[in-house]
Design an enzyme around this catalytic site. Structure first.
Site, PDB file in Angstrom:
ATOM      1  N   SER A   1      28.458 -65.158   3.261  1.00 14.60           N
ATOM      2  CA  SER A   1      28.751 -64.944   1.839  1.00 14.60           C
ATOM      3  C   SER A   1      27.524 -65.175   0.973  1.00 14.60           C
ATOM      4  CB  SER A   1      29.903 -65.839   1.384  1.00 14.60           C
ATOM      5  OG  SER A   1      30.770 -65.140   0.530  1.00 14.60           O
TER       6      SER A   1
ATOM      7  N   SER B   1      34.638 -63.798  -3.117  1.00 11.67           N
ATOM      8  CA  SER B   1      33.768 -63.084  -2.175  1.00 11.67           C
ATOM      9  C   SER B   1      34.502 -62.191  -1.189  1.00 11.67           C
ATOM     10  CB  SER B   1      32.902 -64.084  -1.408  1.00 11.67           C
ATOM     11  OG  SER B   1      31.880 -64.586  -2.230  1.00 11.67           O
TER      12      SER B   1
ATOM     13  N   LYS C   1      33.078 -58.787  -0.981  1.00  8.95           N
ATOM     14  CA  LYS C   1      31.973 -58.327  -0.139  1.00  8.95           C
ATOM     15  C   LYS C   1      32.420 -57.388   0.975  1.00  8.95           C
ATOM     16  CE  LYS C   1      28.851 -62.220  -1.074  1.00  8.95           C
ATOM     17  NZ  LYS C   1      29.670 -63.160  -1.864  1.00  8.95           N
TER      18      LYS C   1
END
Length: 299
Positions: A126, A69, A72
């Site tokens: 997340s 993640s 992101k």
């Protein structure tokens, strides 16, 4: 494209200008010897000063690894560069259900949130369905979004990076610790990314319900550091990952930690780096006759 002016601007724009603490003596030779031998549990790491571009410590920093993640942060760059209305409502659909890892989500099918709230919880907590919905609602859809992610990576000189989706659930999202330090430095120049990644909690209204989301980075929740930008990540292939921008001894510092075994190890590594920089006397090597390697150099 001449990257030197761009990277100079990038370094100068990192958060707020940091003043140099000249009261400390220059670091000793042991500091230089230790910078590649920190006893961290993460398989790969980089510690860099984005003001000077110097790498203060590193290990396996050019190894290409899944980044989970941490992806992101790039998702946020593409969303904000796209100049889409942050107040526009986005609906979660079946297309946002994770079919790679089978993870769950607090965002039920049919949930409607503003683009701003989707971005906030994607970065802070997340939230994978939020990150998926952001990409799906980009002009041209997910395919155009991922193309924009990879184009942005090339523009930033992240030559060993590749993105396959907006969430990080796909293990084909890969990068090096060096590349992620560049990503963190860029992300830190976006006020909304700084705000969204450094908040401890967020109440989000979903229809008639209010849901409270928490920051996935325990260090942010503890509130004992000046965390300026932050992102955690985990899938099995990537292990526990962390990217942070902070300040140590009044100097800006970026930490990239990849593939720790547990969240505790990831947090302990970050705290060990902070202690090491504080006890070494300075968080910069600019006074050394033997210069540190540069991260933010012209490509």
């Amino acid at each position: 494209m001449n990257m030197r002016p761009f990277l100079s601007l990038l370094l100068g724009a990192f958060l707020l200008p940091a003043s140099i603490d000249t009261a400390h003596a220059a670091p000793t030779n042991s500091f230089l010897e230790q910078r590649n031998n920190l006893a961290l549990r993460s398989d790969a790491f980089v510690v860099a000063n984005p003001r000077t571009g110097e790498i203060l410590a590193e290990r396996n920093a050019n190894r290409i690894m899944p980044i989970a993640s941490i992806t992101k942060l790039m998702t946020a760059l593409v969303v904000l560069d796209g100049n889409q209305r942050l107040s526009e409502s986005i609906t979660v659909t079946m297309d946002d259900v994770d079919r790679i890892k089978g993870t769950g989500s607090r965002l039920a099918i049919g949930s409607r949130l503003s683009r701003a709230d989707m971005l906030h919880i994607a970065l802070m907590s997340s939230e994978n369905r939020a990150a998926s919905a952001l990409a799906r609602n980009y002009p041209g859809g997910r395919r155009a979004f991922v193309e924009a992610m990879n184009a942005k990576a090339r523009m930033l000189g992240m030559w060993s990076t590749h993105f396959a989706d907006s969430t990080g659930l796909n293990p084909r999202n890969v990068a090096t610790a060096h590349d992620l330090a560049k990503l963190a430095a860029t992300a830190s120049t976006y006020p909304l990314i700084r705000q969204y990644t450094s908040t401890e909690h967020r109440l989000v209204r979903n229809g008639k319900r209010q849901m409270q989301y928490h920051n996935s980075n325990r260090i942010v929740r503890e509130g004992s550091w000046p965390i300026l930008v932050s992102k955690t990540g985990y899938i099995r292939e990537a292990g526990r990952c962390l990217v942070m921008g902070t300040k140590v001894s009044n100097e800006p510092v970026i930490m990239v930690l990849l593939h720790a075994n547990t969240t505790d190890e990831r947090v302990a590594d970050a705290k060990k780096i902070k202690t090491w920089l504080e006890t070494s006397g300075r968080a910069t090597l600019t006074a050394q006759s033997t210069p540190a390697p540069k991260l933010f150099s012209a490509q």
